[in-house]
Every structure is written in C-alpha cells, then in structure tokens.
Design an enzyme around this catalytic site. Structure first.
Site, mmCIF file in Angstrom:
data_model
loop_
_atom_site.group_PDB
_atom_site.id
_atom_site.type_symbol
_atom_site.label_atom_id
_atom_site.label_comp_id
_atom_site.label_asym_id
_atom_site.label_seq_id
_atom_site.Cartn_x
_atom_site.Cartn_y
_atom_site.Cartn_z
ATOM 1 N N GLU A 80 0.832 -1.214 0.000
ATOM 2 C CA GLU A 80 0.000 0.000 0.000
ATOM 3 C C GLU A 80 0.863 1.259 0.000
ATOM 4 O O GLU A 80 0.737 2.135 0.865
ATOM 5 C CB GLU A 80 -0.976 -0.017 1.185
ATOM 6 C CG GLU A 80 -1.994 -1.138 1.075
ATOM 7 C CD GLU A 80 -3.135 -1.073 2.082
ATOM 8 O OE1 GLU A 80 -3.115 -0.185 2.965
ATOM 9 O OE2 GLU A 80 -4.056 -1.904 1.984
ATOM 10 N N GLU B 116 -5.234 -8.595 -0.787
ATOM 11 C CA GLU B 116 -6.062 -8.268 0.379
ATOM 12 C C GLU B 116 -7.498 -8.123 -0.083
ATOM 13 O O GLU B 116 -7.807 -7.253 -0.910
ATOM 14 C CB GLU B 116 -5.595 -6.988 1.090
ATOM 15 C CG GLU B 116 -4.295 -7.140 1.858
ATOM 16 C CD GLU B 116 -3.954 -5.928 2.715
ATOM 17 O OE1 GLU B 116 -4.905 -5.234 3.180
ATOM 18 O OE2 GLU B 116 -2.758 -5.666 2.926
#
Length: 514
Positions: A195, A318
């Site tokens: 991220e 994810e």
C-alpha cells in the site's frame, strides 16, 4: 459511493422469510483455450495485527495449549485441511515498519518495537522469519513475504533475500546458519512494499514505480530454478491510474505481479456491526463485494495494453469483509465475527476470481486468525471454524483445475428499488475428469431453482455439499462452534441430463459430477 443510512439493531437477529423465486438455467461449456485456476487464488494473509499472530496462531512453546514450535496444533491441522496454498506475512501496514533482523536470533536478545499501526501495542519480535517460514513448510504452503520498502533500504531488503535464499558462503547465509537453519528456504513470492499509496509511504504512482525499479533490480534469486516472483504494491480499489503507471513504467523484466486491494463493507466510515446488521447493510455490503468483478475487468484491460501476452499476474492480496470491531475489544485489533454474510462474500468473490483466472493468479483473504474475515477464531484454548472457512474448504476442489465457462440469465435480488445478481457460479474440471460447480444465492429472502446441464460431461455420479442457515446473521460461537457447517445435499434431481437444484436464501453449494 451512495450514502446509506446505518441501522444497528443491538441484540437482535433478524429472520428473513423464505420465498420461492424463479428458475435459472446454467450452461457449462468446454473451454476454447485452457485456463488453469491457480491454487494460489486460495491464499491467506497473516499480519502482526491484533490477535492474528500472538494469542492467535502463535502461543509460544511454553503454552499449555498443544503447539508445534509455539504455533497452535489445532490451527495447523485446520489450515492443512483447508489446503492453504500460500500465506502472506508480516503485513499489511506492519510490513513497512518491520525490520527483519529484529526477528531472528535468540528470542531473549531481540529488540522490541511499538506497533504504530495496530493498537500501539509493544511487539517483542518473538515470532519472526524462521517461525513463519518453518510454519509454511509444516503447512505445505508457499510463503509470500511482504518486505519493507517504506522505512527500509535497498541494502536491508536485499540482505533479507540473501538471508532467506542463499545456500552458503555469503554473510547473510552464514548468519542464518548461526541461527540454526542450514538449508535456505525456497521462497518464491516477494511483495516489494505494501500500500505504497497509503501506509507504505503516501507515494505517488510515478514515484513508487521508480522506487520499485530500484529495489527489484537488486533482488537476486539464489534458490528457485524459475526465479523470483516479484509483486508490486498495486492499486487501492478503482485507482486505475496507479495500475496504468506501474504497467507503463516498470520493465517487464523486473516484475511478475501487480497487487490490488479491495474490501467489502457498508460504508468506509460507517461499517456497521459484524453480527447485528440490517438487510440494508447486508445489501450494501454485497454490492461492494460484487464490484470485484468490475475492478478486475477494468484493471485487466489496462494490463492487457502493456502485457498482451498475459505474463504479469493480477494479485488480489487483500480482500474480505470489514466491519466495526466486536464490542469490548481493542479498536486497533480489528476483531469481528463471521456470519452467513461472510460466506456470501467468500463464495461470490472466489467465483469471480475463478472466472478471471486467466489474469488473476493469486489472492489472499484478510485475515487468517481473529482479524477481519478470518477463517479461524480463538478464545484461550478454544478454537472455531467460521462460515468463511467452510466455503473455502468446499471450494478448494477448484485449485489447479481447468476453468469451465459458465453462462446463465439469473434472477436478481431486489431491495428498495435496487437490484443485484442473485446467483453466482463458477465451474472447473480436474485432472481426473471430475467436474465441480460452485453456486451461491445471495438473496436474503428467496430460494432459486437452478437447472444445470451435465450431459455433455457424461456424469453418472452426482454429489453435493451445501452451506446454509436459518438466519443471515447466524454464526459459530465458542458456545455453539458447529452451528454452521457444510451438509450433504440430499435432494439432487436429474432428468434427461439436467440437474435440478434448489438454492435456499443466502446459501453456497458445490456440486461434483464424476
């Protein structure tokens, strides 16, 4: 995203009455081109977050709870039964604050750190690289190491690769041997940061693409004959610009996968209870879950422009449902219950991944134990399997099987003037010629009849497994750990090569045709 009013009904489990819906004919075709559903689509994710590792997977060797080198034996057995193909670790956001050298060597000598992302608790580094990689060997799962880019250096990163993979004679390999591991681990999958648009450094796509190129250049494989599988930190949901920049600016010689993160919830700032939710909240959650198909189609279209040969994988590392934490628990630990809503998320999402297996080569459910859409929950010595666990176990028949195209005009699930597809499906044929069809009905009220033609496969023996429950909010608790469990489908009607199956509301079914 449309604003939806949150309705929280404390202490009340809503009962949705069942009505009979329309019939749906599902056609299964032989594929024009062979597409294999990679087993790695069924991967998992364990972050140093809340009680996922400590008081979850890892209880320590001195614990009275039966364990293997500190990892709970009952969880090991459950994950082996699940046929877990890969496991991502140590994060998540935690990965980009984790310095791997702090987690090797004698435990009493390891420094502590503060987990700034998840609850501000002190991390003592007692579960480190050796523990994780040895666990993966026990599980028969491929390790997926998410390595630190956000607060690390190229040298620290490449020394990690050397420590894990080099056979001997290098400084890091000799240090590994001093810590009790003679042979290297065969770690193929490496995440180059996590991220990076957010907790990994709040970078722009353009900046991260250059950072990625630098790190990937210095990653050397010492063990795997077919090379490392380097995964770039990918887009947040529908950030198509991020994918465009990575595919445009990173040479194909430096990358094997691009990640994507997307969670299912009511509203980002109003996630609602994981148990006491209304139908409005359920409908909204399923709306975001089904958006996964649109996300994959659009990100794949960008990847196709730069990689028409389909050499770079889309890795959804994810995904899962995200709600408010259970009352009385640490807000930074993300502990939530797991109901039939989560079974719906799991079944429909896995069907989407299966049907896009030409580009989606890996995915990781968040997270394995006690966090978000977990497959296992623990409380002291107690352990239970969630509805999500049961769906993933039912679906593991698709792992490494050949995708069979499915087509149908299905009914819709209607709520307050909006509609969603009620039926989701995917199918595959394994190397033994067995055909498996997975079906989901997300409708909160109506059962739907599915007519499935299997005549072209010469099927003579049909069996089925179904997961269903009386109420949508039903879940397994430590008082009733087997309230929801798969059951054999008792009624399978076959007439002239067509199977007729009734799918109850909010149910998941897997049919096997031999």
């Amino acid at each position: 995203m449309r604003q939806i009013k949150s309705i929280v009904i404390a202490g009340l489990l809503l009962t949705f009455p069942m009505f009979v819906g329309a019939q749906t004919t599902v056609k299964i075709s032989e594929p024009e081109d062979e597409v294999i559903i990679s087993k790695h689509i069924y991967g998992h994710f364990s972050e140093h977050l809340g009680r996922c590792i400590y008081d979850g997977l890892y209880v320590g060797q001195e614990s009275a709870i039966p364990n293997q080198d500190g990892v709970r034996s009952d969880i090991i057995d459950a994950l082996i039964d699940l046929k877990i193909p890969n496991l991502r670790w140590p994060g998540g956001c935690f990965a980009d604050t984790y310095h791997w050298k702090d987690g090797v060597g004698p435990r009493e000598d390891r420094p502590t750190m503060v987990n700034r992302w998840w609850g501000g608790v002190t991390e003592d580094n007692s579960f480190g690289t050796h523990d994780f990689l040895n666990l993966c060997e026990t599980l028969g799962a491929e390790p997926y190491l998410a390595a630190n880019v956000g607060s690390s250096s190229v040298q620290e990163f490449t020394e990690y690769v050397e420590y894990v993979l080099h056979k001997g004679g290098s400084p890091m390999a000799e240090w590994r041997k001093e810590h009790g591991r003679e042979k290297p681990w065969a770690v193929k999958y490496w995440g180059v940061g996590n991220e990076m648009w957010g907790c990994g450094g709040n970078m722009t796509a353009e900046h991260y693409a250059n950072v990625y190129r630098q790190y990937a250049t210095f990653m050397t494989d010492w063990t795997n004959s077919d090379g490392l599988f380097r995964i770039a930190s990918g887009a947040n949901v529908d950030d198509y610009h991020w994918t465009e920049v990575l595919m445009r600016d990173i040479p194909k010689s430096l990358i094997e996968g691009v990640a994507l993160h997307s969670y299912s919830f009511v509203e980002w700032n109003e996630k609602g209870s994981s148990v006491d939710y209304s139908e409005e909240q359920y409908f909204s959650t399923m709306k975001t879950a089904l958006m996964m198909d649109e996300l994959i189609v659009n990100h794949t279209a960008i990847m196709d422009k730069y990689d028409p040969e389909n050499e770079i994988a889309l890795v959804v590392d994810e995904w899962g449902g995200w709600y408010e934490v259970m009352e009385g628990t640490n807000p930074g630990f993300l502990y939530q219950q797991n109901t039939m809503r989560d079974a719906m998320i799991a079944g429909t999402t896995l069907n989407i991944f299966n049907n896009h297996a030409d580009r989606v080569k890996m995915a990781n459910l968040a997270q394995t134990v006690n966090v978000l859409q977990a497959v296992v929950l623990t409380e002291g010595e107690k352990m239970l399997l969630t509805p999500t666990y049961h769906v993933m176990k039912m679906y593991n028949v698709h792992q490494d099987a050949t995708l069979l195209p499915v087509s149908f005009d299905g009914p819709t699930y209607e709520f307050e003037g909006e509609s969603l597809p009620a039926i989701s499906a995917s199918a595959s044929k394994n190397k033994d010629g067995e055909v498996h069809v997975s079906l989901v009905n997300i409708d909160a009220h109506k059962s739907h009849t599915v007519n499935l033609s299997v005549e072209q496969f010469g099927a003579k023996n049909l069996t089925g497994t179904i997961l269903s429950s009386k109420d949508l909010q039903d879940h397994n608790s430590f008082e009733s750990p087997e309230m929801i469990a798969p059951k054999e489908l008792k009624s399978i009607k076959v007439k002239k090569g067509v199977v007729e199956i009734e799918l109850p509301p909010f149910s998941v079914l897997v049919l096997k045709a031999e």
